[in-house]
Write a protein that holds these residues in place. Structure first.
Motif, PDB file in Angstrom:
ATOM      1  N   GLU A 113       0.830  -1.207   0.000  1.00  0.00           N
ATOM      2  CA  GLU A 113       0.000   0.000   0.000  1.00  0.00           C
ATOM      3  C   GLU A 113       0.869   1.264   0.000  1.00  0.00           C
ATOM      4  O   GLU A 113       0.645   2.190   0.772  1.00  0.00           O
ATOM      5  N   GLU A 115       0.999   3.640  -1.999  1.00  0.00           N
ATOM      6  CA  GLU A 115       0.297   4.878  -2.353  1.00  0.00           C
ATOM      7  C   GLU A 115      -0.167   5.627  -1.108  1.00  0.00           C
ATOM      8  O   GLU A 115      -0.427   6.824  -1.157  1.00  0.00           O
ATOM      9  N   LYS A 116      -0.260   4.935   0.019  1.00  0.00           N
ATOM     10  CA  LYS A 116      -0.637   5.549   1.291  1.00  0.00           C
ATOM     11  C   LYS A 116       0.578   5.737   2.201  1.00  0.00           C
ATOM     12  O   LYS A 116       0.428   6.026   3.378  1.00  0.00           O
ATOM     13  N   CYS A 119       2.522   0.229   4.634  1.00  0.00           N
ATOM     14  CA  CYS A 119       1.935  -0.296   5.871  1.00  0.00           C
ATOM     15  C   CYS A 119       3.029  -0.443   6.921  1.00  0.00           C
ATOM     16  O   CYS A 119       4.213  -0.471   6.618  1.00  0.00           O
ATOM     17  N   GLU A 138      -1.492   2.091   8.729  1.00  0.00           N
ATOM     18  CA  GLU A 138      -0.748   2.954   7.818  1.00  0.00           C
ATOM     19  C   GLU A 138       0.539   3.384   8.516  1.00  0.00           C
ATOM     20  O   GLU A 138       0.527   3.793   9.678  1.00  0.00           O
ATOM     21  N   ASN A 140       2.377   5.902   8.281  1.00  0.00           N
ATOM     22  CA  ASN A 140       2.409   7.294   8.736  1.00  0.00           C
ATOM     23  C   ASN A 140       1.652   7.514  10.047  1.00  0.00           C
ATOM     24  O   ASN A 140       1.777   8.578  10.649  1.00  0.00           O
TER      25      ASN A 140
END
Length: 161
Positions: A113, A115-116, A119, A138, A140
């Motif tokens: 993932e 694009e986010k 993980c 996520e 972040n």
């Protein structure tokens, strides 16, 4: 604060009313007769931690065995390596080190993932049993989850201590 923590741990997958209901149950857990047995602990947050873990069970991998935690994480992804392959790669001489597994897991999740931002994971210890819960989140959001946990008296960490 519980609502924000629940949002981050669940990947914002809950409807606001579901999240708020869980937050209320977690906050009220120390007074819940179901958790009366936790009063033997010096810290009332044990009941809160248990309720949080039970309420978010669908979003965590929970067990007292790392291979079972791994299998639950594997179920979250379409193409996740089998534990036997990981174990052979990480522990070729048979010397098991749970934190070496988490180093591997961190690198494996970082590429998912993207694009986010990728993980990551946090380990949650409700401090009432031998189980650990690993939340895939996520990347972040990890620092914020740990900070919220600290503020609420809940133990979120990145390695087993």
């Amino acid at each position: 604060m519980y609502a924000e923590l629940i949002d981050l741990l669940s990947g914002h997958m809950l409807e606001p009313h579901e999240r708020d209901e869980i937050a209320e149950r977690v906050a009220a857990a120390p007074d819940d007769p179901e958790y009366e047995w936790t009063q033997t602990y010096a810290d009332a947050t044990v009941a809160c931690g248990l309720e949080l873990r039970y309420a978010l069970d669908d979003f965590a991998a929970t067990s007292d065995k790392i291979d079972e935690v791994h299998e639950q994480i594997q179920d979250m992804f379409d193409d996740f390596p089998d534990y036997a392959d990981v174990e052979t790669r990480i522990f070729p001489d048979g010397d098991f080190d749970v934190n070496a597994y988490f180093v591997w897991l961190d690198a494996e999740l970082a590429g998912r993932e993207t694009e986010k931002g990728g993980c990551g994971f946090v380990i949650f210890d409700a401090r009432a049993d031998d189980n650990i819960s690993v939340f895939v989140v996520e990347r972040n959001d990890i620092d914020r989850i740990i900070a919220l946990g600290d503020e609420l008296g809940l133990r979120f960490q990145r390695k087993i201590t």
